[in-house]
Design an enzyme around this catalytic site. Sequence first.
Site, PDB file in Angstrom:
ATOM      1  N   ASP A  57       0.832  -1.206   0.000  1.00 28.02           N
ATOM      2  CA  ASP A  57       0.000   0.000   0.000  1.00 28.02           C
ATOM      3  C   ASP A  57       0.866   1.255   0.000  1.00 28.02           C
ATOM      4  OD1 ASP A  57      -2.174  -1.718   0.267  1.00 28.02           O
ATOM      5  OD2 ASP A  57      -2.135  -1.591   2.454  1.00 28.02           O
ATOM      6  N   TYR A 119       6.000  -9.686   7.897  1.00 26.58           N
ATOM      7  CA  TYR A 119       5.717  -8.260   8.023  1.00 26.58           C
ATOM      8  C   TYR A 119       5.897  -7.835   9.472  1.00 26.58           C
ATOM      9  CZ  TYR A 119       3.583  -7.777   3.366  1.00 26.58           C
ATOM     10  OH  TYR A 119       3.365  -7.715   2.012  1.00 26.58           O
TER      11      TYR A 119
END
Length: 275
Positions: A57, A119
């Site tokens: 993103d 992540y």
Amino acid sequence: MEEKEYQNFKLIFSWNGEKFHGYQQQPNVFTVQEAITKAWFILTKETVTLTGCSRLDAGVHANSFVLNLQSQTNYSLERIQKGLNGIFHSQLHLDISLYSVEHVASDFHARFSSQGKHYRYLIWYGFSEHAFLTRRCWHVRTKLDVSELFLQLQNFVGEHDFSAFRAIDCGAKNTIKKIYQIHAQFHPVYSECIVIDIWGEGFLKNMIRNMVGTAVDIASNKLSKNTITEGYLHKNRNLTGVCAPAWGLTLMQVFYSKKELEKALQLPTFFPAPC
């Protein structure tokens, strides 16, 4: 003159996502894919197609982002690495770096060859601030039950239908994903910083940010403690929590073998890692 054969190159990049509108090229915004494609053309005069390991993103950072491309260049790997970094930093003035480049088999695919990803999400919980860390964290100022936060995050481990935790505009057909492990802890030096490490086989658009946002909303009593279970059951995004801001998220590592992934899951999370 005989045309040179194409070779498959694997490149690993890191970048600060603040000034990029995500990885994947889009009209009217500046993305990492556009920056790398431009730098490669400046260096080699080739227009190449990049295959990235993830979309990422807008605002999300990368510690180790893998991509592959097909090229006919006869430049050495060292020249490619030095050349691209020189273009990024001295010519384009971008906060992006090429860590490594290598030749790989023709069937290597940065996205489909992946066996899993790691992540990291950072939360800053406190009134003090740090010049470097705080700007890379979601600064949560409401009262938070941290023990409940850690407990709720474990509800995401395993294989689930994450329909309720993806972006409304996510077009993925398969919403069942597997989370291998989640490790949440306080930073060993800065006690205001909560470090959440998540390992999974793959992720939907905004999935991690919605997971973290939901857990924070539960831990701050904005949502009931059964919200995650209800999300799995009803598959409704409107039942789950806020989408945590992008600047707290970093893609740490992509794994291309089961052995490599299993080893990472067995090792304790160490510092300093990019935070």
